[in-house]
Design a protein around this motif. Structure first.
Motif, mmCIF file in Angstrom:
data_model
loop_
_atom_site.group_PDB
_atom_site.id
_atom_site.type_symbol
_atom_site.label_atom_id
_atom_site.label_comp_id
_atom_site.label_asym_id
_atom_site.label_seq_id
_atom_site.Cartn_x
_atom_site.Cartn_y
_atom_site.Cartn_z
ATOM 1 N N TYR A 2 -9.229 -5.884 -4.401
ATOM 2 C CA TYR A 2 -9.243 -6.784 -3.245
ATOM 3 C C TYR A 2 -10.629 -6.753 -2.606
ATOM 4 C CZ TYR A 2 -4.115 -7.318 -3.112
ATOM 5 O OH TYR A 2 -2.813 -7.632 -3.370
ATOM 6 N N GLY A 3 -10.785 -7.473 -1.537
ATOM 7 C CA GLY A 3 -12.002 -7.396 -0.737
ATOM 8 C C GLY A 3 -12.968 -8.542 -0.913
ATOM 9 N N GLY A 4 -12.745 -9.405 -1.875
ATOM 10 C CA GLY A 4 -13.602 -10.572 -2.031
ATOM 11 C C GLY A 4 -15.070 -10.252 -2.250
ATOM 12 N N PHE B 187 0.826 4.557 -2.003
ATOM 13 C CA PHE B 187 1.458 5.167 -3.178
ATOM 14 C C PHE B 187 0.728 6.448 -3.590
ATOM 15 C CE2 PHE B 187 1.413 5.582 -7.831
ATOM 16 C CZ PHE B 187 2.764 5.776 -8.079
ATOM 17 N N LEU B 188 -0.605 6.391 -3.652
ATOM 18 C CA LEU B 188 -1.390 7.545 -4.088
ATOM 19 C C LEU B 188 -1.516 8.627 -3.020
ATOM 20 C CD1 LEU B 188 -4.184 5.766 -6.141
ATOM 21 C CD2 LEU B 188 -2.306 7.183 -7.033
ATOM 22 N N ASN B 189 -1.275 8.279 -1.768
ATOM 23 C CA ASN B 189 -1.296 9.291 -0.709
ATOM 24 C C ASN B 189 -0.111 10.246 -0.824
ATOM 25 O OD1 ASN B 189 -3.725 8.703 0.510
ATOM 26 N ND2 ASN B 189 -2.839 7.375 2.065
ATOM 27 N N ASP B 190 0.898 9.870 -1.591
ATOM 28 C CA ASP B 190 2.012 10.763 -1.887
ATOM 29 C C ASP B 190 1.533 11.744 -2.962
ATOM 30 O OD1 ASP B 190 5.232 11.029 -1.830
ATOM 31 O OD2 ASP B 190 4.462 11.304 -3.870
ATOM 32 N N GLU B 191 1.495 13.021 -2.628
ATOM 33 C CA GLU B 191 0.907 14.019 -3.534
ATOM 34 C C GLU B 191 1.601 14.067 -4.884
ATOM 35 O OE1 GLU B 191 -0.258 17.286 -5.690
ATOM 36 O OE2 GLU B 191 1.741 17.313 -4.796
ATOM 37 N N LYS C 256 -3.836 -1.764 0.045
ATOM 38 C CA LYS C 256 -3.211 -0.780 0.931
ATOM 39 C C LYS C 256 -1.949 -0.172 0.316
ATOM 40 C CE LYS C 256 -4.767 -2.487 5.460
ATOM 41 N NZ LYS C 256 -5.978 -3.072 5.027
ATOM 42 N N GLN C 257 -1.207 -0.961 -0.428
ATOM 43 C CA GLN C 257 0.022 -0.460 -1.051
ATOM 44 C C GLN C 257 -0.293 0.628 -2.080
ATOM 45 O OE1 GLN C 257 -0.930 -3.638 -0.616
ATOM 46 N NE2 GLN C 257 0.813 -4.979 -0.214
ATOM 47 N N VAL C 258 -1.407 0.463 -2.792
ATOM 48 C CA VAL C 258 -1.819 1.459 -3.789
ATOM 49 C C VAL C 258 -2.268 2.739 -3.081
ATOM 50 C CG1 VAL C 258 -3.464 1.972 -5.635
ATOM 51 C CG2 VAL C 258 -2.399 -0.295 -5.501
ATOM 52 N N GLY D 143 3.977 -4.866 -22.857
ATOM 53 C CA GLY D 143 5.241 -4.477 -23.473
ATOM 54 C C GLY D 143 5.618 -3.015 -23.333
ATOM 55 N N PHE D 144 5.007 -2.284 -22.394
ATOM 56 C CA PHE D 144 5.333 -0.880 -22.165
ATOM 57 C C PHE D 144 6.233 -0.746 -20.938
ATOM 58 C CE2 PHE D 144 0.925 -0.355 -24.028
ATOM 59 C CZ PHE D 144 1.356 0.121 -25.245
ATOM 60 N N PRO D 145 6.977 0.363 -20.841
ATOM 61 C CA PRO D 145 7.746 0.604 -19.618
ATOM 62 C C PRO D 145 6.802 0.609 -18.415
ATOM 63 C CG PRO D 145 8.351 2.177 -21.317
ATOM 64 C CD PRO D 145 7.154 1.428 -21.826
ATOM 65 N N ALA D 146 7.217 -0.060 -17.345
ATOM 66 C CA ALA D 146 6.349 -0.179 -16.179
ATOM 67 C C ALA D 146 7.171 -0.211 -14.901
ATOM 68 C CB ALA D 146 5.503 -1.445 -16.285
ATOM 69 N N GLU D 147 6.574 0.351 -13.855
ATOM 70 C CA GLU D 147 7.171 0.322 -12.531
ATOM 71 C C GLU D 147 6.163 -0.303 -11.575
ATOM 72 O OE1 GLU D 147 9.772 3.880 -11.461
ATOM 73 O OE2 GLU D 147 8.235 4.744 -12.792
ATOM 74 N N ARG D 148 6.681 -1.133 -10.679
ATOM 75 C CA ARG D 148 5.807 -1.856 -9.743
ATOM 76 C C ARG D 148 5.789 -1.171 -8.384
ATOM 77 N NH1 ARG D 148 5.910 -8.378 -8.804
ATOM 78 N NH2 ARG D 148 4.165 -8.479 -7.347
ATOM 79 N N ILE D 149 4.587 -0.971 -7.871
ATOM 80 C CA ILE D 149 4.430 -0.493 -6.501
ATOM 81 C C ILE D 149 4.873 -1.636 -5.596
ATOM 82 C CG2 ILE D 149 2.752 0.212 -4.743
ATOM 83 C CD1 ILE D 149 1.067 1.394 -7.089
ATOM 84 N N PRO D 150 5.752 -1.355 -4.631
ATOM 85 C CA PRO D 150 6.288 -2.424 -3.791
ATOM 86 C C PRO D 150 5.201 -3.204 -3.043
ATOM 87 C CG PRO D 150 7.490 -0.387 -3.440
ATOM 88 C CD PRO D 150 6.299 -0.049 -4.289
#
Length: 133
Positions: A50-52, A66-70, A61-63, A22-29
């Motif tokens: 991931y990775g089983g 996202f985190l590679n953006d300083e 990879k999407q995360v 129930g908090f404000p949230a944004e989704r990584i595409p």
């Protein structure tokens, strides 16, 4: 105020967990063709592992993108991870990796889409954490 950034695969397990908080949230595409997410306020990241059960490929990879953006990386304040206990030692490994690389706490681990207890514990924990920031 608590702000969440999260990644969820097409199964939407993580999205369902985040919605229950129930908090404000944004989704990584999910898809590369989707607009890149740039955040402008402090946040806690919630991500699946991931990775089983393998250590390679644990962080989606999407995360990583996202985190590679300083600017995005500079605003992370904690990480919460989902996983599958069938992964053994790699259970919720994505959170451990992100925590180590970004020097923020790995605040909580939950299995798959979490239980009602997980939702309650995380909600309370985030409220307390945010008041201390």
């Amino acid at each position: 105020m608590v702000h969440i950034v999260y990644f969820s695969s097409a199964t939407n397990n993580t999205k369902r967990f985040v919605d229950k908080l129930g908090f404000p949230a944004e989704r990584i595409p999910l898809y590369a063709k989707d607009p890149f997410l740039h955040v402008t306020e402090e946040y806690v990241l919630i991500t699946p592992t991931y990775g089983g059960g393998n250590t390679k490929g644990a962080v989606p990879k999407q995360v990583i993108k996202f985190l590679n953006d300083e600017a995005n990386r500079s605003l992370i304040r904690g990480v919460i991870s989902a996983g599958n206990t069938n992964f053994g030692d790699a259970y919720c490994l994505a959170g451990d990796i992100i925590s180590a690389k970004t020097k923020v706490p790995h605040m909580y681990r939950f299995e798959l889409l979490g239980t009602p207890r997980d939702v309650d514990v995380v909600r309370k924990g985030l409220e307390e954490f945010w008041t201390q920031l």
